[in-house]
Design a protein around this motif. Structure first.
Motif, PDB file in Angstrom:
ATOM      1  N   HIS A 135       0.839  -1.210   0.000  1.00 33.04           N
ATOM      2  CA  HIS A 135       0.000   0.000   0.000  1.00 33.04           C
ATOM      3  C   HIS A 135       0.875   1.261   0.000  1.00 33.04           C
ATOM      4  N   ASP A 136       1.858   1.301  -0.902  1.00 29.87           N
ATOM      5  CA  ASP A 136       2.824   2.396  -0.949  1.00 29.87           C
ATOM      6  C   ASP A 136       2.191   3.627  -1.602  1.00 29.87           C
ATOM      7  N   ALA A 137       1.909   4.653  -0.784  1.00 26.56           N
ATOM      8  CA  ALA A 137       1.226   5.848  -1.279  1.00 26.56           C
ATOM      9  C   ALA A 137       2.072   6.592  -2.313  1.00 26.56           C
ATOM     10  N   GLY A 138       3.399   6.574  -2.144  1.00 26.72           N
ATOM     11  CA  GLY A 138       4.265   7.265  -3.091  1.00 26.72           C
ATOM     12  C   GLY A 138       4.206   6.660  -4.478  1.00 26.72           C
ATOM     13  N   ILE A 139       4.186   5.338  -4.542  1.00 30.38           N
ATOM     14  CA  ILE A 139       4.109   4.666  -5.842  1.00 30.38           C
ATOM     15  C   ILE A 139       2.739   4.872  -6.467  1.00 30.38           C
ATOM     16  N   ILE A 140       1.686   4.861  -5.650  1.00 30.24           N
ATOM     17  CA  ILE A 140       0.334   5.123  -6.174  1.00 30.24           C
ATOM     18  C   ILE A 140       0.293   6.515  -6.800  1.00 30.24           C
ATOM     19  N   ALA A 141       0.878   7.496  -6.119  1.00 33.36           N
ATOM     20  CA  ALA A 141       0.894   8.867  -6.651  1.00 33.36           C
ATOM     21  C   ALA A 141       1.693   8.930  -7.949  1.00 33.36           C
ATOM     22  N   ALA A 142       2.814   8.196  -8.009  1.00 34.56           N
ATOM     23  CA  ALA A 142       3.633   8.180  -9.230  1.00 34.56           C
ATOM     24  C   ALA A 142       2.853   7.567 -10.388  1.00 34.56           C
ATOM     25  N   LEU A 143       2.095   6.525 -10.125  1.00 38.60           N
ATOM     26  CA  LEU A 143       1.306   5.885 -11.185  1.00 38.60           C
ATOM     27  C   LEU A 143       0.159   6.788 -11.642  1.00 38.60           C
ATOM     28  N   HIS A 144      -0.462   7.521 -10.705  1.00 38.97           N
ATOM     29  CA  HIS A 144      -1.488   8.508 -11.078  1.00 38.97           C
ATOM     30  C   HIS A 144      -0.882   9.520 -12.061  1.00 38.97           C
ATOM     31  N   ALA A 145       0.289  10.058 -11.718  1.00 37.71           N
ATOM     32  CA  ALA A 145       0.933  11.057 -12.571  1.00 37.71           C
ATOM     33  C   ALA A 145       1.323  10.447 -13.908  1.00 37.71           C
ATOM     34  N   ASN A 146       1.774   9.209 -13.875  1.00 36.90           N
ATOM     35  CA  ASN A 146       2.179   8.544 -15.111  1.00 36.90           C
ATOM     36  C   ASN A 146       0.992   8.355 -16.049  1.00 36.90           C
ATOM     37  N   MET A 147      -0.153   7.944 -15.521  1.00 38.92           N
ATOM     38  CA  MET A 147      -1.336   7.761 -16.370  1.00 38.92           C
ATOM     39  C   MET A 147      -1.735   9.084 -17.030  1.00 38.92           C
ATOM     40  N   ALA A 148      -1.659  10.168 -16.270  1.00 39.23           N
ATOM     41  CA  ALA A 148      -1.991  11.481 -16.839  1.00 39.23           C
ATOM     42  C   ALA A 148      -0.996  11.851 -17.939  1.00 39.23           C
ATOM     43  N   ALA A 149       0.279  11.545 -17.727  1.00 37.04           N
ATOM     44  CA  ALA A 149       1.296  11.848 -18.732  1.00 37.04           C
ATOM     45  C   ALA A 149       1.103  11.003 -19.989  1.00 37.04           C
ATOM     46  N   GLN A 150       0.686   9.748 -19.820  1.00 34.20           N
ATOM     47  CA  GLN A 150       0.398   8.893 -20.981  1.00 34.20           C
ATOM     48  C   GLN A 150      -0.690   9.520 -21.848  1.00 34.20           C
ATOM     49  N   ARG A 151      -1.763   9.964 -21.211  1.00 36.87           N
ATOM     50  CA  ARG A 151      -2.884  10.541 -21.967  1.00 36.87           C
ATOM     51  C   ARG A 151      -2.472  11.829 -22.670  1.00 36.87           C
ATOM     52  N   ASP A 152      -1.617  12.609 -22.009  1.00 37.80           N
ATOM     53  CA  ASP A 152      -1.147  13.857 -22.625  1.00 37.80           C
ATOM     54  C   ASP A 152      -0.294  13.552 -23.858  1.00 37.80           C
ATOM     55  N   ALA A 153       0.634  12.612 -23.739  1.00 39.74           N
ATOM     56  CA  ALA A 153       1.498  12.273 -24.879  1.00 39.74           C
ATOM     57  C   ALA A 153       0.672  11.707 -26.031  1.00 39.74           C
ATOM     58  N   ALA A 154      -0.305  10.859 -25.711  1.00 45.26           N
ATOM     59  CA  ALA A 154      -1.144  10.273 -26.761  1.00 45.26           C
ATOM     60  C   ALA A 154      -1.978  11.350 -27.452  1.00 45.26           C
ATOM     61  N   SER A 155      -2.455  12.331 -26.695  1.00 42.50           N
ATOM     62  CA  SER A 155      -3.277  13.393 -27.290  1.00 42.50           C
ATOM     63  C   SER A 155      -2.485  14.219 -28.286  1.00 42.50           C
ATOM     64  N   ARG A 156      -1.149  14.258 -28.087  1.00 42.05           N
ATOM     65  CA  ARG A 156      -0.267  14.995 -29.001  1.00 42.05           C
ATOM     66  C   ARG A 156       0.348  14.076 -30.047  1.00 42.05           C
ATOM     67  N   ASP A 157      -0.048  12.806 -30.022  1.00 45.61           N
ATOM     68  CA  ASP A 157       0.500  11.792 -30.933  1.00 45.61           C
ATOM     69  C   ASP A 157       2.024  11.776 -30.861  1.00 45.61           C
TER      70      ASP A 157
END
Length: 249
Positions: free
Chosen positions: A114-136
């Protein structure tokens, strides 16, 4: 993707490298060009033209090519010169099997901590994935994709195993870049979200099933691509997707 031997204008210009690290810098530069497909599988390598572009002597380029040959990224044939090695489906298959096993266990460890730091990193990563995909932006997306899996894997703190995997990653990264399309970006985001949903729900079986399904989906697309473009693969002529024994599921 460049398929010709030159010019090498995508490489750094002469005078870029520090005197004390020339061989290492040349090795890293050529590795990056190969992994990102700027130097395509099967491309001839013109040593003289590379030396001219980088502004270095033949020795560091020769040494760099020898090192990359040890990594399986370059083929050196006496009297015939050097070429970028073709991707080996068999190697990719083995690496993906290793990933399925290790990342499944990494998820089990992560959810148990239940590592809160890793959960936060994965939240940020998912947002970054969507941003990169939106810009192709396929290259940025690829780096974020790698970081997503590394974030999960680092919960196991197995540095020796990670070093082995990182060494084998170059050929897998080449293979994955071959199948990057807007459709694959969207599917990857959905597959990653399914993994993350399992993590957020603290449901290890759900997260593990999702990561295995994600790896299987990538392999299905890669096998199909190899069937359509066997010339890019060292074992493409013998490869038949319908008869492959990759253990899905």
């Amino acid at each position: 993707m460049k398929t010709e031997a030159g010019p090498y204008d995508f490489l750094p210009v002469a005078g870029t490298f520090s005197r004390g690290t020339v061989t290492l810098d040349v090795t890293n530069t050529l590795r990056q060009a190969i992994v990102t497909l700027a130097l395509a599988p099967g491309a001839m390598l013109d040593k003289t033209a590379i030396c001219t572009q980088l502004g270095v002597s033949r020795f560091p380029v020769s040494e760099a090519l020898a090192r990359l040959a040890d990594e399986g990224l370059v083929d050196i044939a006496p009297q015939r010169g050097s070429t970028v090695s073709l991707v080996k489906i068999a190697d990719v298959r083995e690496y993906m099997l290793i990933r399925k096993g290790l990342e499944s266990e990494a998820l089990r460890v992560l959810i148990g901590k239940h590592d809160a730091g890793i959960i936060a990193a994965l939240h940020a990563n998912m947002a970054a994935q969507r941003d990169a995909a939106s810009r192709d932006d396929a290259e940025t997306f690829h780096q974020i994709d790698v970081a997503f899996h590394d974030t999960i894997f680092r919960t196991m703190r197995l540095s020796k195993v990670k070093a082995i995997i990182d060494k084998a990653r170059a050929n897998l990264d080449r293979a994955r870049r071959l199948i990057i399309t807007p459709r694959r970006l969207a599917l990857t985001i959905a597959e990653h979200q399914a993994i993350f949903d399992g993590i957020l729900a603290a449901d290890a079986p759900r997260a593990i099933a999702a990561i295995r399904a994600h790896i299987d989906a990538v392999m299905v697309e890669l096998f199909a691509f190899a069937g359509e473009h066997p010339e890019l693969f060292a074992d493409g002529a013998e490869f038949t997707p319908d008869k492959d024994d990759f253990p899905f599921g």
